[in-house]
Design an enzyme around this catalytic site. Structure first.
Site, PDB file in Angstrom:
ATOM      1  CE  LYS A 148      -1.123  -1.514  -5.084  1.00  0.00           C
ATOM      2  NZ  LYS A 148      -0.624  -0.848  -3.795  1.00  0.00           N
ATOM      3  CG  MET A 186      -1.943  -0.967   1.161  1.00  0.00           C
ATOM      4  SD  MET A 186      -3.319  -0.740   2.565  1.00  0.00           S
ATOM      5  CE  MET A 186      -3.984   0.836   2.334  1.00  0.00           C
ATOM      6  CB  SER A 204       4.212   0.990  -3.342  1.00  0.00           C
ATOM      7  OG  SER A 204       3.199   0.174  -4.016  1.00  0.00           O
ATOM      8  CG  ASP A 234      -6.584   0.432  -8.908  1.00  0.00           C
ATOM      9  OD1 ASP A 234      -5.509  -0.191  -8.574  1.00  0.00           O
ATOM     10  OD2 ASP A 234      -6.481   1.626  -8.251  1.00  0.00           O
ATOM     11  CD  GLU A 235      -7.564  -1.305  -4.595  1.00  0.00           C
ATOM     12  OE1 GLU A 235      -6.851  -2.146  -4.019  1.00  0.00           O
ATOM     13  OE2 GLU A 235      -7.262  -0.258  -3.986  1.00  0.00           O
ATOM     14  CB  ALA A 236      -6.133  -7.072  -9.647  1.00  0.00           C
ATOM     15  CD  GLN A 237      -5.972  -5.863  -3.788  1.00  0.00           C
ATOM     16  OE1 GLN A 237      -5.330  -5.403  -4.906  1.00  0.00           O
ATOM     17  NE2 GLN A 237      -6.505  -4.771  -3.248  1.00  0.00           N
TER      18      GLN A 237
END
Ligand code: ADP
Ligand code: TMP
Ligand code: MG
Length: 202
Positions: A33, A29, A31, A99-102
């Site tokens: 992205k 977080m 960083s 985004d937020e693919a996790q």
């Protein structure tokens, strides 16, 4: 795609023009992205490519209609419940940003592969590790199938060193806890303290 690639076009953009590809932007977080995702997508929009941007509906942190960075950079996006909806809305697109693919289900890997195999440039951002320091959801699989992987680092809030880990600052043990600097800090591995407990859904 309307603009032909030139010798000055970055390799990823030239490659995608002809064949499609997957780019993954990943790290802890704070960083950068999301900033990097927005930067690449804006350049595609400037090049008059057709861009579609998605994020999971459960990421309601700053907005449901925009991807937003911690530094308030923003770009319009569509929130979807499940990965297969991305295919539904990507038919005409040259470039797809996610985004937020996790947070997506494991089907996101096949969705990205299908889009890249159809000649599209797919750019995916997400956390590599959860707060326990374990690979997060589909991210390791996405990194494996991607042509290009960019690892970003934040600044460690304890030491000022480059940070690769996310420290959860609350006692919550759910895997998913949407949040920002009230709940999380970026840490260098030497300053990261793994939680003692296992998370509650394992
Ligand atoms: P990510 O999506 O990786 O969480 P963002 O792109 O949303 O990151 O935000 C990056 C921005 O967060 C930085 O440009 C900076 O303004 C801010 N920021 C806040 N805390 C930190 C930190 N510890 N290290 C680096 N940047 C931070
Ligand atoms: P960010 O990488 O753009 O900062 O967003 C990460 C989101 O993921 C943020 O809402 C917090 C959330 N999160 C979890 O749900 N579980 C975790 O273990 C971690 C580290 C983050
Ligand atoms: Mg982000």
């Amino acid at each position: 795609m309307s603009t032909p690639p030139s010798e000055h076009t970055p390799a990823a953009e030239r490659h995608a023009f002809v064949y499609g590809s997957i780019e993954v932007i990943t790290g802890c977080m704070f960083s950068g992205k999301t900033e990097e995702l927005i930067r690449r997508l804006r350049r595609a929009q400037i090049a008059k490519q057709r861009v579609e941007i998605f994020k999971p509906l459960l990421d309601n942190r700053y907005s449901e209609t925009e991807v937003v960075s911690h530094s308030q950079h923003r770009i319009a996006s569509r929130s979807v419940r499940a990965s297969h909806e991305i295919l539904q809305f990507s038919g005409e697109a040259d470039v797809i940003g996610i985004d937020e693919a996790q947070f997506f289900d494991e089907g996101i890997v096949d969705v990205c592969e299908t889009l890249a195999n159809a000649g599209k440039r797919v750019i995916v951002a997400g956390l590599d590790l959860d707060y326990r320091g374990k690979p997060f959801g589909p991210m390791p699989y996405l990194m494996a199938v991607a042509e290009y992987v960019t690892k970003t680092m934040a600044v460690c809030m304890k030491s000022g060193l480059p940070a690769s880990r996310t420290q959860r600052m609350t006692q919550n043990t759910e895997l998913i806890l949407v949040g920002s600097s009230a709940q999380y800090e970026a840490r260098h591995r030497a300053f990261y303290e793994p939680p003692a407990e296992k998370h509650s859904t394992q």
